[in-house]
Design an enzyme around this catalytic site. Structure first.
Site, PDB file in Angstrom:
ATOM      1  CB  CYS A  87      32.409  47.653  60.483  1.00 44.92           C
ATOM      2  SG  CYS A  87      31.298  45.629  60.657  1.00 44.92           S
ATOM      3  CG  HIS A 174      36.756  47.038  62.519  1.00 47.15           C
ATOM      4  ND1 HIS A 174      35.416  47.935  63.066  1.00 47.15           N
ATOM      5  CD2 HIS A 174      36.155  45.634  62.339  1.00 47.15           C
ATOM      6  CE1 HIS A 174      35.056  47.137  63.474  1.00 47.15           C
ATOM      7  NE2 HIS A 174      34.691  45.841  62.493  1.00 47.15           N
TER       8      HIS A 174
END
Ligand code: XMP
Length: 517
Positions: A87, A174
């Site tokens: 991310c 994630h």
């Protein structure tokens, strides 16, 4: 057999402040690879000395192009160590290596479907399309030179990228959260195939290494440890006992606000069963004397915390030639990182067994300081501690004092102890104890009217509390079966003198707290 050092292979997580940073480390360790979290800002020399087999750049709340955005030392890209950015970490790689990051038209939160665009070692054993978990407002708009997009979702054309030659990967999603269905496989691919780790970090090898370390640190010295009966101090005590035998003395202080039979159980288990050097100090009267007339919860905590230190110190002075103080400090307390310094910890002043004064001039021994809680439990099991200890629900340092609302008296404690014992017995009998974060009774010293037989009664109220939580920071009340609640209430009203009403607390945290005081 050749002995490997469990720290021979390490993964370094550089933290940019994501709520998931700890989770990344825990997931890596589940693959039996040692992993540490450090702030993104540590300097390159420290990283070099740490000598990681791989580096993971965590997510974070900032935008890489913001003026106060956190940036990693670009020297990490020249270490020739595999890097995985997650991310924000991916965007940071793009930003630092000449790509472009920008605001995403479609913010993406929640599930997304990921397609592979090329073969990649990171994709081994995955089955595309893979369900992944997204949580981002920014995204990579243009690749840095030498990079290829290796995965895409509907809203992100570059949901994953790689530069295999430089050994740098980036993921917009994630992999560490469970909603990314094959995230564990993906992290395994990174840690094993890409970084070349073999899985040396097992709790069995941890115990061997730590026992050797403890012996090296302590030599022929003497160690004291405050045993509370909780998981951390119990596991620390077992490790130290195994390493040092009688050089260790455990001090258990009965502070007068323990649960039913707790003091007896601790003496039985550690003193008689495990044959530890255990000093049992019954200081209950001095604690209760100090609590007379005190109703303020914070004052109760302070009194109990301070008195504990006084009693512990007195006891420690009785033991000759002590040079070490052992504590069950865990890794989450050690991590120096941007994401764990939130304001949450100061809502109540938490007094644990730790916090002993510096003037005791004892060197600290902290055998659990590298471990997460679930690892501590595993170590405890390996060392032969029973489930009653290893899987024990958390119990606050100030004990029943913060569950007897208002003034703490012997009579009120007696009522609460009985009610609490019934609740726990029934929760255990229903097979729910291990599934619940905490379950306990609270005494509300308010009288209400009832009727028993032909008599009108005017007695106190017990509240039942059962919550589920991951870390105590947030919690939800447990939907206990009605008939179980009914059985507990019936038994308490029938068996505990002084109670004629039982209520169930259905507040979550926030806005409530787990404890009532
Ligand atoms: P709260 O009530 O703040 O509790 O939602 C969160 C977790 O912390 C425990 N707790 C304490 N533990 N000393 C402790 O050692 C304390 O003073 C204390 N107060 C709360 C509580 O049991 C729950 O697990």
């Amino acid at each position: 057999m050749q002995q490997h050092d469990i720290h021979e292979e390490k993964i370094l997580v550089l933290d940019f402040g994501s709520q998931y940073t700890q989770l990344i480390a825990r997931r890596v360790r589940e693959h039996k690879v040692y992993c540490e979290i450090h702030p993104y800002s540590i300097d390159i020399e420290t990283i070099r000395k740490f000598s990681p087999k791989g580096i993971i750049l965590s997510g974070g709340p900032s935008s890489t192009y913001g003026s106060s955005a956190p940036h990693v030392d670009t020297g990490v890209f020249a270490l020739n160590v595999p890097i995985l950015g997650i991310c924000y970490g991916m965007q940071e790689i793009a930003e630092q290596l000449g790509g472009e990051v920008g605001h995403s038209e479609q913010r993406e939160f929640g599930m997304a479907s990921l397609n592979a665009l090329t073969d990649d070692p990171l994709w081994a054993n995955l089955n595309f399309p893979e369900q992944v978990w997204m949580s981002h407002g920014d995204k990579v708009l243009a690749l840095p030179e030498g990079f290829t997009a290796i995965g895409a979702t509907e809203n992100a054309a570059i949901a994953a990228f790689a530069n295999q030659e430089k050994r740098v990967w980036g993921l917009q999603f994630h992999p560490e959260v469970v909603h990314t269905v094959n995230g564990q496989q993906l992290l395994k691919n990174f840690v094993y195939s890409i970084c070349g780790c073999g899985g040396l970090w097992t709790m069995h090898s941890f115990i061997e290494t730590t026992i050797a370390d403890i012996r090296a640190q302590v030599g022929a010295g003497k160690v004291i440890l405050g045993l509370s009966g909780g998981v951390d101090s119990s596991v620390a005590a077992m490790l130290l006992h195994k390493a040092l035998g009688d050089q260790l003395t455990c001090i258990f202080v009965n502070n007068g606000v323990l649960r039913h039979d707790e003091a007896e159980q601790v003496q039985e288990m550690y003193g008689r069963h495990f044959k530890m050097n255990l000093r049992y100090v019954d200081a209950s009267q001095s604690f209760l004397d100090l609590l007379v007339g005190v109703t303020d919860p914070e004052k109760k905590r302070k009194i109990i915390g301070n008195e504990f230190i006084r009693v512990f110190e007195d006891e420690a002075h009785e033991i000759e030639d002590v040079n070490f103080l052992a504590q069950g400090t865990l890794y989450p307390d050690v991590i120096e990182s941007v994401s764990f310094k939130g304001p949450s910890a100061v809502i109540k002043s938490h007094h644990n067994v730790g916090g002993l004064p510096e003037h005791m001039k004892l060197e600290l021994v902290e055998p659990l300081r590298e471990l997460f809680k679930d690892e501590v439990r595993e170590v405890g099991r390996e060392l032969g501690l029973p489930s009653e200890v290893v899987d024990r629900q958390p119990f606050p340092g100030p004990g029943l004092a913060i569950r007897v609302l208002g003034e703490v008296t012997e009579a009120r404690l007696k009522i609460l102890r009985q009610a609490d014992a019934i609740l726990l017995e029934e929760i255990r009998a229903a097979g729910l104890y291990l599934e619940i974060w905490q379950s306990f009774a609270v005494l509300i010293p308010v009288k209400t009217v009832g009727v028993m037989g032909d008599e009108r009664t005017y007695e106190k109220v017990i509240a039942l509390r059962a919550v589920n939580s991951r870390d105590g920071m947030t919690a939800d009340w447990v939907r206990l079966p009605y008939d179980l609640l009914g059985r507990i209430a019936n038994r308490i009203i029938n068996e505990v003198r002084g109670v004629n009403r039982v209520v169930y607390d259905i507040s979550s945290k926030p806005p409530g707290t787990i404890e009532w005081e």
